[in-house]
Each structure stands twice: as structure tokens, then as C-alpha cells.
Design an enzyme around this catalytic site. Structure first.
Site, short mmCIF file in Angstrom:
data_model
loop_
_atom_site.label_atom_id
_atom_site.label_comp_id
_atom_site.label_asym_id
_atom_site.label_seq_id
_atom_site.Cartn_x
_atom_site.Cartn_y
_atom_site.Cartn_z
N GLY A 241 -4.77 -0.11 23.52
CA GLY A 241 -5.25 0.75 22.45
C GLY A 241 -6.17 0.02 21.51
O GLY A 241 -6.83 -0.96 21.87
N ILE A 242 -6.21 0.50 20.24
CA ILE A 242 -7.11 -0.08 19.26
C ILE A 242 -6.33 -0.47 18.01
O ILE A 242 -5.28 0.11 17.72
CB ILE A 242 -8.24 0.92 18.90
N GLY A 243 -6.83 -1.47 17.29
CA GLY A 243 -6.16 -1.91 16.07
C GLY A 243 -5.98 -3.42 16.07
O GLY A 243 -6.38 -4.11 17.01
N ILE B 112 -3.29 -5.39 16.38
CA ILE B 112 -2.47 -5.98 17.44
C ILE B 112 -3.17 -5.91 18.80
O ILE B 112 -3.27 -6.94 19.49
CB ILE B 112 -1.07 -5.34 17.48
N GLU C 28 -6.71 5.04 28.61
CA GLU C 28 -7.23 6.26 27.99
C GLU C 28 -8.41 5.94 27.09
O GLU C 28 -9.38 6.67 27.03
CB GLU C 28 -6.13 6.99 27.23
N GLY D 49 -1.03 9.51 24.86
CA GLY D 49 -0.60 9.12 26.20
C GLY D 49 0.65 8.26 26.21
O GLY D 49 1.00 7.66 27.23
#
Length: 435
Positions: free
Chosen positions: A220-222, A224, A243, A341
Site C-alpha cells: 500500500g501507501i504511507g 510504513i 491493487e 482489498g
């Protein structure tokens, strides 16, 4: 002037003229994130005095007047399957939005079957010489829903933006299928890369240690995920099935850590459902033919995820209880996001040969709330059932819950909880007869 150019000119409208196509009782599907039709949505509130009971399928990005004006009630309201920042703070208190529970895999099916649209509005690239516009870098629900509109003869309004990129897999929309063409040359959606904190870097390094050479990853994003990407750069032969395609994934391709050569599905190909980041990322994916845009059902369907041997999904959550129940979309009863997701990848990796699902988070929020709890906050929505939870990572270590008894789970989660709460968690677990 070619026939296609003449058709374009004949269908070109101002935004107010395009808005005249919207009537009382209409359901409008709008594409979101990168391809959101910002010009159309910026002016949508202007038609409220003449319409009633108009509903808009609205994505998480963008903030527009119709989303927070109490005068919209009864005139223009929204459906949403993933909340952005404005929804829970302003739209929901004004009763301007209704949340539709669903996984990212089913966004299209829910939008079409539950509350079908009859007007479809999307941002697109410039028309090519063959009369085609291209849907840019988001096919979560957008690609299949717009294809449905084409097939069923829905009213399609395209908002042409000269700054938009297309990429391998972008849906084509022919000018002959379009009811109106408007222009709105807004800048691309930019999501700046977040600088990881020292704690996030520590978590990222731990997560990266669980990833093996040859794994196929979802990221994902961010702070971490960006830190995870930083520590994956010394890996070899990684693959991508995700995704969201991010700057961190681009950098892993650029440094050679990702090549997809050991994937059991889509060898050498990097599929995604949407792209979000900075201008450099959009230039990169538009030039790279091995990065392919696909509809969400082709990406996050658990049975497609499960076909990938050594599939490793890396995500986060809002909170988790001591038995392993995961809340990823609400703070108590207050909806703040959506399922996305999360469950799909958890269940898919659970079924995959050598699959791993990793949930990584700091033990405390920025507000000081603990994220590991004896019980979820009352009203919290369980996004991932405890049966499909695998690795949990905080700055204090790793808990592997898959195959563990309740008492084993409790002890492991307490061990990686914030030190200030461990004694209290232990006492609560004993009172609840968990240990």
C-alpha cells in the site's frame, strides 16, 4: 477535419451545458482518484435548485461543495464504498452520504446491481487519431463500469484533461459513444511520498525480513509501506500483484529488486488496479509496458490472489483485538475508510502456496490510542475475521497468529503491544478467561 474531430466538436459542451444532462432521479457514476472529473464535480452543486433525488457514486478523493452543503439534502446526495477525509467529518453528519459495504473486488457489481447509474462521468486523456479517449490510471471500479455504460448505451460525459496519462490496459472510450465532451485541464492528482519516521523504518525493516527472494508482493501507501520498500531493495526476483501501484514499487523495479521472473502467474508482468503518487511515477508507468492496468476483480479476487505462489500482502489496520479480529475501516461505529482489498488479500494469501499476509502498524496512534486491544472499540467493523489473520508486526516485534490457539494469540499480541499497556491487557485477558 476528420469525422472524429467533427464529432468531437459537435459534442463539445461547457460544464453548465453538460450539467443540463442531469435530471431529477438520476444516479451518476463518477470515476475517482486519478481519473476523477473535477470540473464537473466542482460545479455539480449549482444544479441543486432544479433537481431532486440525484445520487452520485463518489470515490474517496476530492472535496467539492456538494459534499458539505446542507442545502444539498434531498437534491444531491452520495453513495460511497470507501470514505475519504470529508465523508465522516462533514458529509455523514449532514446525512448527505450513504455507505455501501463491499470489498474492492465487488465495487463494480455493487454499483451496477445495487443502485445502477444512468449517467456516467469520467476524466479522460486527449482523443487519439482514431477517435478514442482513454480512461487514465484507475480501473478499480471505473474500467468495468464505464465499459458497462458503453455496452448498455448509458449517458457518458467525458472530461478531457491534457495532463492525464494513459498506460497499458487503459480502457478506450470512442467519441461515438459519448453524449458530451467537456474540457478541464486540471493538474494531475499528486500524492507526495511520505517521509518515514524512525519507528516506521524499524517496522519496515522487520516486515522486509519476512519477505523472501522470489515473493510476489502487494504493497500500500504511507510511511510504513514506503519504509518496507526501502528495505526490500536488496531482495532478488520479486514480483508485483497489487491493487495500488506506488512510488515505492517503481523504485523496486528501477533498482532491479523486482523483475517478476519467478512469478507463477503473469511472469514478468506487474498488474495493478490503480496508480497514485507523483509526476515521476505517472511518467514511469505510462512508458513501462510491463505495468498493466486491470479491473479490481482481476486483481483482488481471492481466488486469483491464491494462484500466486509465495504471494505476500503487506497492509495495515485501525485496531486488532487479542483474538486476532481486525478492524480496518472504522473507529468504533464511525466509518472512516472502507474494506478495500484487505479481506481479499488476507483470504487469497491464506489459500496461496507459501502465502503470507502481513499487517503492520505502530502500537499507538498519533493521538495516543492503543491499537492492540482486549476487545475492539464498541461498534468497530470487523474487516478481516480472525480465522484469516497471519502476521502482525509492530515496532516491538512479530506475532504469527496462523494456526495458534486463542491463548497463544493473546500472549503473542501482548508481547508486541505497547509496553505501557501490557499489564492491563494481561489482566483483561485473564478476566475474559483467554489465558
Amino acid at each position: 477535419m476528420t469525422d472524429y474531430q467533427k464529432m468531437y466538436a459537435d459534442k463539445q459542451r461547457t460544464i453548465p451545458e453538460a450539467l443540463e444532462l442531469v435530471k431529477s432521479g438520476d444516479v451518476i457514476f463518477t470515476t475517482n482518484n486519478y481519473s476523477e472529473p473535477a470540473g464537473f464535480l466542482s460545479h455539480l452543486h449549482e444544479i441543486a435548485p432544479r433537481v431532486e433525488n440525484v445520487r452520485v457514486w463518489k470515490g474517496r478523493s476530492g472535496e467539492y461543495p456538494f459534499m458539505s452543503d446542507p442545502a444539498m439534502k434531498g437534491h444531491i446526495e452520495m453513495y460511497a464504498y470507501f470514505y475519504g477525509p470529508l465523508f465522516s467529518k462533514k458529509s455523514q453528519p449532514l446525512d448527505l452520504v450513504e455507505f455501501v459495504p463491499t470489498d474492492l473486488m465487488n465495487y463494480y457489481y455493487i454499483a451496477v446491481a445495487g443502485h445502477p447509474a444512468n449517467v456516467y462521468v469520467t476524466g479522460v486523456t486527449e482523443m487519439d487519431e482514431n477517435g478514442y479517449f482513454y480512461l487514465p490510471m484507475n480501473h478499480v471500479a471505473d474500467g468495468v463500469t464505464m465499459q458497462h455504460a458503453i455496452d448498455e448505451g448509458g449517458t457518458i460525459i467525458v472530461e478531457v484533461n491534457k495532463n492525464f496519462h494513459r498506460m497499458n490496459g487503459s480502457l478506450r472510450i470512442h467519441v461515438s459513444d459519448v453524449a458530451a465532451v467537456i474540457r478541464y485541464d486540471q493538474p494531475e492528482l499528486i500524492n507526495p511520498t511520505m517521509e518515514s519516521t524512525e519507528v516506521e523504518k524499524a517496522i519496515g525493516e522487520t516486515v522486509a525480513s519476512l519477505v523472501e527472494d522470489g515473493d510476489t508482493i502487494q504493497l500500500g501507501i504511507g510511511g510504513i509501506p514506503n519504509a518496507v520498500g526501502m528495505f526490500l531493495k536488496d531482495k532478488h526476483d520479486l514480483g508485483i500483484h497489487t491493487e495500488m501501484f506506488t512510488t515505492a514499487l517503481m523504485e523496486l523495479i528501477q533498482c532491479g529488486a523486482v523483475n517478476g521472473e519467478r512469478k507463477t502467474v503473469d511472469k514478468g508482468i506487474h498488474p495493478c488496479a490503480f496508480v497514485e503518487g507523483e509526476a515521476e511515477l505517472y511518467d514511469f508507468v505510462s512508458r513501462n509496458k510491463n505495468i498493466v492496468l486491470r479491473a479490481a476483480p482481476e486483481i483482488v479476487d481471492p481466488f486469483i490472489v491464491a494462484q500466486h505462489d509465495h504471494m505476500t500482502a503487506i497492509n495495515t489496520c485501525v485496531e486488532i483485538d487479542l483474538t486476532g479480529q481486525v478492524a480496518s475501516e472504522s473507529v468504533g461505529w464511525r466509518q472512516i475508510a472502507g474494506a478495500g482489498g484487505a479481506f481479499c488479500f488476507a483470504y487469497g494469501t491464506f489459500r496461496a502456496k507459501h502465502g503470507k499476509n502481513i499487517l503492520a502498524f505502530q502500537s499507538k496512534t498519533k493521538r495516543g490510542d492503543y491499537k492492540i486491544k482486549s476487545q475492539l472499540t464498541p461498534g468497530a467493523i470487523v474487516t478481516i475475521p480472525r480465522n484469516y489473520v497471519d502476521y502482525i508486526v509492530t515496532e516491538y516485534g512479530v506475532a504469527r497468529l496462523k494456526g495458534c490457539t486463542v491463548s497463544e494469540r493473546v500472549r503473542q499480541l501482548i508481547a508486541i503491544a505497547h509496553p505501557d499497556q501490557r499489564q492491563e491487557l494481561t489482566e483483561q485477558a485473564r478476566a475474559m478467561l483467554m489465558i
